[in-house]
Enzyme design. Structure first.
Site, short mmCIF file in Angstrom:
data_model
loop_
_atom_site.label_atom_id
_atom_site.label_comp_id
_atom_site.label_asym_id
_atom_site.label_seq_id
_atom_site.Cartn_x
_atom_site.Cartn_y
_atom_site.Cartn_z
N GLY A 285 0.82 -1.20 0.00
CA GLY A 285 0.00 0.00 0.00
C GLY A 285 0.85 1.25 0.00
N ASP B 294 -11.00 8.34 13.63
CA ASP B 294 -11.27 7.98 12.22
C ASP B 294 -11.83 6.56 12.15
OD1 ASP B 294 -11.52 8.20 9.52
OD2 ASP B 294 -9.37 7.96 9.10
N GLY C 295 0.47 5.62 0.39
CA GLY C 295 -0.44 6.70 0.72
C GLY C 295 0.28 7.99 1.01
N GLN D 173 0.96 9.35 3.83
CA GLN D 173 1.89 9.34 4.95
C GLN D 173 3.11 8.48 4.71
OE1 GLN D 173 -0.76 8.06 8.05
NE2 GLN D 173 -0.72 10.12 8.94
N GLY D 174 2.98 7.55 3.81
CA GLY D 174 4.13 6.68 3.59
C GLY D 174 3.73 5.44 2.82
N THR D 175 4.56 4.45 2.92
CA THR D 175 4.37 3.23 2.16
C THR D 175 4.36 2.04 3.11
OG1 THR D 175 5.70 4.31 0.49
CG2 THR D 175 5.21 2.01 0.13
N VAL D 176 3.50 1.07 2.81
CA VAL D 176 3.44 -0.13 3.64
C VAL D 176 3.98 -1.30 2.86
CG1 VAL D 176 2.00 -1.64 5.02
CG2 VAL D 176 1.41 0.77 4.79
N LYS E 143 5.62 -0.10 7.95
CA LYS E 143 5.15 1.19 7.43
C LYS E 143 6.33 2.15 7.43
CE LYS E 143 2.05 4.81 9.25
NZ LYS E 143 0.96 4.95 10.26
#
Ligand SMILES: *[C@@H]1O[C@H](CO)[C@@H](O)[C@H](O)[C@H]1NC(C)=O
Ligand SMILES: *[C@@H]1O[C@H](CO)[C@@H](O)[C@H](O)[C@H]1NC(C)=O
Ligand SMILES: *[C@@H]1O[C@H](CO)[C@@H](O)[C@H](O)[C@H]1NC(C)=O
Ligand SMILES: *[C@@H]1O[C@H](CO)[C@@H](O)[C@H](O)[C@H]1NC(C)=O
Ligand SMILES: *[C@@H]1O[C@H](CO)[C@@H](O)[C@H](O)[C@H]1NC(C)=O
Ligand SMILES: *[C@@H]1O[C@H](CO)[C@@H](O)[C@H](O)[C@H]1NC(C)=O
Ligand SMILES: *[C@@H]1O[C@H](CO)[C@@H](O)[C@H](O)[C@H]1NC(C)=O
Length: 760
Positions: A444, A565, A446, A448-451, A468
């Site tokens: 994934g 959230d 996004g 904020q960063g990458t997983v 992450k």
């Protein structure tokens, strides 16, 4: 007229020869070699050497009568040895066992006056002699229309016949070529080995009567083939006949007859009497000859000083190919380069040695040591560079650790007495687990960063984890980030995703979570092909219960945490679809310290938008929407229709609730439970928020409801292995993709930057 036939050959038979006594030879000895008593043997006649076993005059001068020759003055001062009355001997070779003699040429001519053929035919009979016709000879026929044969028609046991035809163009000589005896005007045929008798025949069907103007004569002779140099004039003139006076050189093999070497060696009459002599069988097996051994020369048939003597090869270094110093030895010699020079004296001249041996040795040793030194230094340099690189990496890791507040975090944890709550992973372990953040491992990406899906080896046991890799955080966010970490460390609940540890040694901080194999609730509800398989009411209720318990746990003191959230995408499903609530990473500890709230449109409490103050009630609202979504199977916010909460209120108002519910659970006959759940959900989303129940109450109520609907069927099958799994999981770690509806609010102190992203 065949009357001219000359049968001279018969006169030459050896039987006749042997009868010629040597009595006359003595009288005719050349004066120069004469003198001496009866014991003296003449070894030379004219220009020809006559070595033993051949000889003249007294019997002991030759090995036997068979080797006896005569020496006759030809009339003008030269002396020629004659073997057989008229056969002239040219030379004798001991080594090869050859004796060269002059043979007579047979001819076949058209006599214009008598209009008949004139001829002379020779035959040789060497039967029972010590001679045989050598293979060095060929039967040569010269003429323009000639077919001639050589053969033995007399001796039935050894019959043979061979021959050849010599032709030329009838009208000219232009095609004849000098030097080549190949059928045009000349032909040649080999003879069998060991032959001792032959006759020459001309085929009378071929005659030169028609071309006598051009070429009247044909010739045939057995002669030494190497001596023949054909000339075209041989065809048209008598030149071939006249060159050696009607004769041509021929080679005879001579030998010691009737015994081979093996037998002869033990024989009292063994001819190889010289020391260092050896016996050699003749090729045709009619006897043997003697030779000196290699490296010796002389007459192997005699003893003493005339016998085989060592060759002093050093006397003739050119012939024996020695370019350096030479040392003779019996039968051999040594050839070497003299002191101070080097090289192969047998192969070429020796070269002067440029340096003494000692000096060269010294240079060699020095060069060896020097090259070792160079290699050693080079290795040292490489190792040193490597260690510098490693040190730099280490330093950088430490730098990053400080930069990301690693020290601060440890302190914070220590203060809380919670040192072991979080694992600080080593840089190398993370790099290895993610295969250096290989793109193939990305599950994934996004804002904020990458997983990455990664495999960590803890005490040799492979564990799948989600890694992450945050986008770089700036100084301002550092404290928040650390707080986040501390919060995450504190939380331990079976339904909350577990933070295993972090790594602060890389340029961006890395968080390591437990890996939820079964994706998210979002996916369970909406991601799969519709209605397949149906998710039972019981499962939905269980998910609701577990989620609400997780939230209740977060809301509970002493560490009150707001999620901020709550939505299906943040409800991960682990083994057996056990709920793992995730992504409260950006939640705040309590109302007073909140700095970075976030939420997702559709789940976001409308009241929050009034003051941007996140409270527990906001989470309850979001959970209420989630519960409705669980029951209706519909997304809360879709462009094409009204939002879900509005639809709920509407259906509750006009009693059409059942139409709104997910058809999958409507038929399950627990409508009462469903209605109670809907009622609970509507309370959760009630406005104003003060009337909403707490998460604790919600959890308890849901638990009671779920008790009434036991989960009979096993939970929905594990989703692992499905192609879309990884992408779905990616969403669950709090990363926004293009499809996400997460809204971020940053820098709320100033309320300046408000960005709301709708994904269509
Ligand atoms: C003398 O000897 C030579 C060479 O051997 C020969 O050609 C010549 O015919 C001889 N002469 C006489 C008169 O025999
Ligand atoms: C040798 O020469 C003499 C006279 O010179 C002659 O009578 C005799 O026949 C010759 N012998 C041979 C073998 O030619
Ligand atoms: C030469 O040969 C032809 C046929 O090949 C023959 O007719 C003729 O008589 C022969 N001449 C002589 C002289 O033998
Ligand atoms: C052929 O031989 C004859 C006589 O020997 C000579 O005159 C003539 O020139 C030769 N022809 C050629 C083409 O060599
Ligand atoms: C052929 O033999 C004769 C007689 O021995 C000699 O003089 C001549 O040189 C020989 N020719 C060749 C080409 O060997
Ligand atoms: C060949 O030469 C010999 C000796 O000189 C002679 O007797 C003979 O007649 C010659 N034959 C021919 C065809 O010229
Ligand atoms: C020297 O040269 C000779 C001839 O080329 C060769 O046969 C021999 O093996 C060489 N010897 C050495 C020691 O190389």
């Amino acid at each position: 007229m065949p009357s001219q036939a000359v049968a001279l050959g018969t006169l030459l038979s050896l039987v006749a020869l042997r009868l010629i006594t040597t009595s006359t030879a003595e009288a005719q000895l050349p004066p120069s070699t004469g003198g001496g008593g009866a014991e003296e043997c003449i070894r030379r006649c004219g220009s020809v050497d006559i070595p033993y076993p051949f000889g003249f005059g007294p019997d002991h001068c030759a090995l036997s009568q068979a080797y006896m020759l005569t020496c006759n003055d030809t009339g003008n001062g030269t002396f020629v040895p004659f073997g057989w009355k008229t056969v002239q001997v040219l030379d004798i070779s001991l080594e090869r066992g050859h004796i060269r003699v002059m043979n007579f040429i047979s001819f076949y001519c058209y006599d214009a006056t008598s209009q008949g053929m004139d001829y002379s035919r020779w035959h040789w009979d060497l039967t029972n002699s010590v001679y045989a016709l050598s293979n060095d000879n060929k039967f040569v026929v010269i003429g323009c229309r000639t077919l001639a044969f050589i053969g033995n028609v007399k001796d039935m046991g050894k019959k043979y016949m061979t021959g050849c035809a010599a032709m030329c163009p009838i009208d000219g000589n232009q095609t004849l070529t000098d030097m080549s005896c190949s059928g045009m005007g000349c032909c040649q045929a080999p003879i069998p080995p060991g032959l001792q008798y032959y006759e020459v025949f001309f085929d009378d069907r071929w005659n030169t009567s028609a071309i006598h103007g051009l070429s009247p004569c044909s010739y045939a002779v057995l002669m030494e083939s190497s001596n023949l140099t054909f000339s075209e004039t041989y065809v048209t003139s008598p030149e071939f006949n006249t060159t050696y006076g009607g004769r041509a050189p021929m080679v005879l093999d001579w030998f010691i007859p009737n015994k081979n070497c093996q037998v002869a060696r033990t024989d009292p009459g063994y001819a190889c009497v010289s020391s260092n002599s050896e016996c050699v069988d003749t090729a045709s097996g009619q006897g043997y000859i003697c030779n000196c051994k290699r490296g010796f020369r002389g007459n192997p048939y005699v003893k003493g000083s005339d016998g085989c003597q060592d060759i002093n090869e050093c006397d003739d270094p050119v012939k024996y190919g020695c370019h350096g110093s030479c040392a003779n030895a019996p039968g051999t010699f040594k050839c070497f380069c003299p002191r101070g020079t080097r090289g192969n004296a047998s192969a070429g001249p020796c070269q002067k040695e440029s340096l003494p041996k000692g000096v060269r040795l010294g240079i060699g040793i020095f060069a060896g040591i020097f090259s070792c030194l160079v290699v050693f230094l080079a290795m040292e340099v490489v190792l040193h560079r490597r260690s510098i690189k490693r040190q730099a990496l280490h330093k950088q890791s430490n730098q990053y650790f400080q930069q990301h507040g690693g020290q601060l975090l440890s302190q914070m944890l220590r203060v809380e007495g919670n040192d072991n709550a979080i694992i600080f992973y080593e840089r190398e372990d993370i790099v290895k687990a993610t295969a250096n953040f290989d793109k193939a491992n990305i599950i994934g990406e996004g804002a904020q960063g990458t997983v990455y899906k990664a495999t960590l080896y803890v005490d040799g046991i492979a564990t799948t984890v989600a890694v992450k890799r945050c986008k770089e955080i700036d100084e301002n966010r550092k404290t928040e980030f650390l707080q986040e970490l501390v919060i995450l460390c504190r939380v331990s609940h079976p339904n909350i995703v577990k933070l295993l540890g972090c790594c602060l040694q890389l340029e961006a901080p890395v968080l390591v979570y437990e890996f939820a194999r079964n994706g998210t609730l979002q996916h369970l509800l909406h991601g799969r092909p519709r209605r397949h398989p149906a998710v039972s009411l019981a499962t939905r209720l269980r998910i609701a219960v577990e989620s609400s318990r997780a939230l209740a746990h977060l809301h509970n003191p002493p560490h009150q945490i707001l999620h901020g959230d709550v939505k299906p995408a943040n409800i991960l499903l682990g083994d057996g679809c056990v709920v793992k609530v995730s992504d409260f990473g950006c939640s705040t500890i309590d109302d007073s310290t909140q700095v970075v709230p976030k939420g997702t449109m559709g789940y976001l409490d409308p009241e929050f938008l009034y003051d941007f103050q996140l409270t527990k009630l906001n989470d309850v609202y979001s959970f209420g929407v989630l519960l409705i979504e669980l029951l209706t199977g519909k997304k809360p916010l879709v462009k094409e229709r009204k939002n879900l909460t509005a639809m709920l209120h509407e259906s509750l108002g006009n009693g059409t609730l059942d139409e709104l519910l997910d058809t999958d659970i409507v038929g399950e006959g627990s409508m009462r439970v469903i209605h109670q759940a809907v009622e609970l959900a509507s309370r959760c989303i009630a406005i104003p928020g003060e009337t909403r129940p707490t998460m604790q109450q919600v959890a308890e109520e849901l638990w009671r409801l779920s008790e009434q609907v036991p989960e009979r069927a096993p939970p929905p099958e594990d989703l692992e292995g499905r192609g879309f799994m990884d992408t779905v999981t990616a969403l669950s770690y709090g990363y926004t993709t293009g499809e996400s509806e997460t809204t971020g609010f940053y820098g709320l102190e100033s309320n300046a930057a408000l960005s709301i992203e709708y994904a269509r």
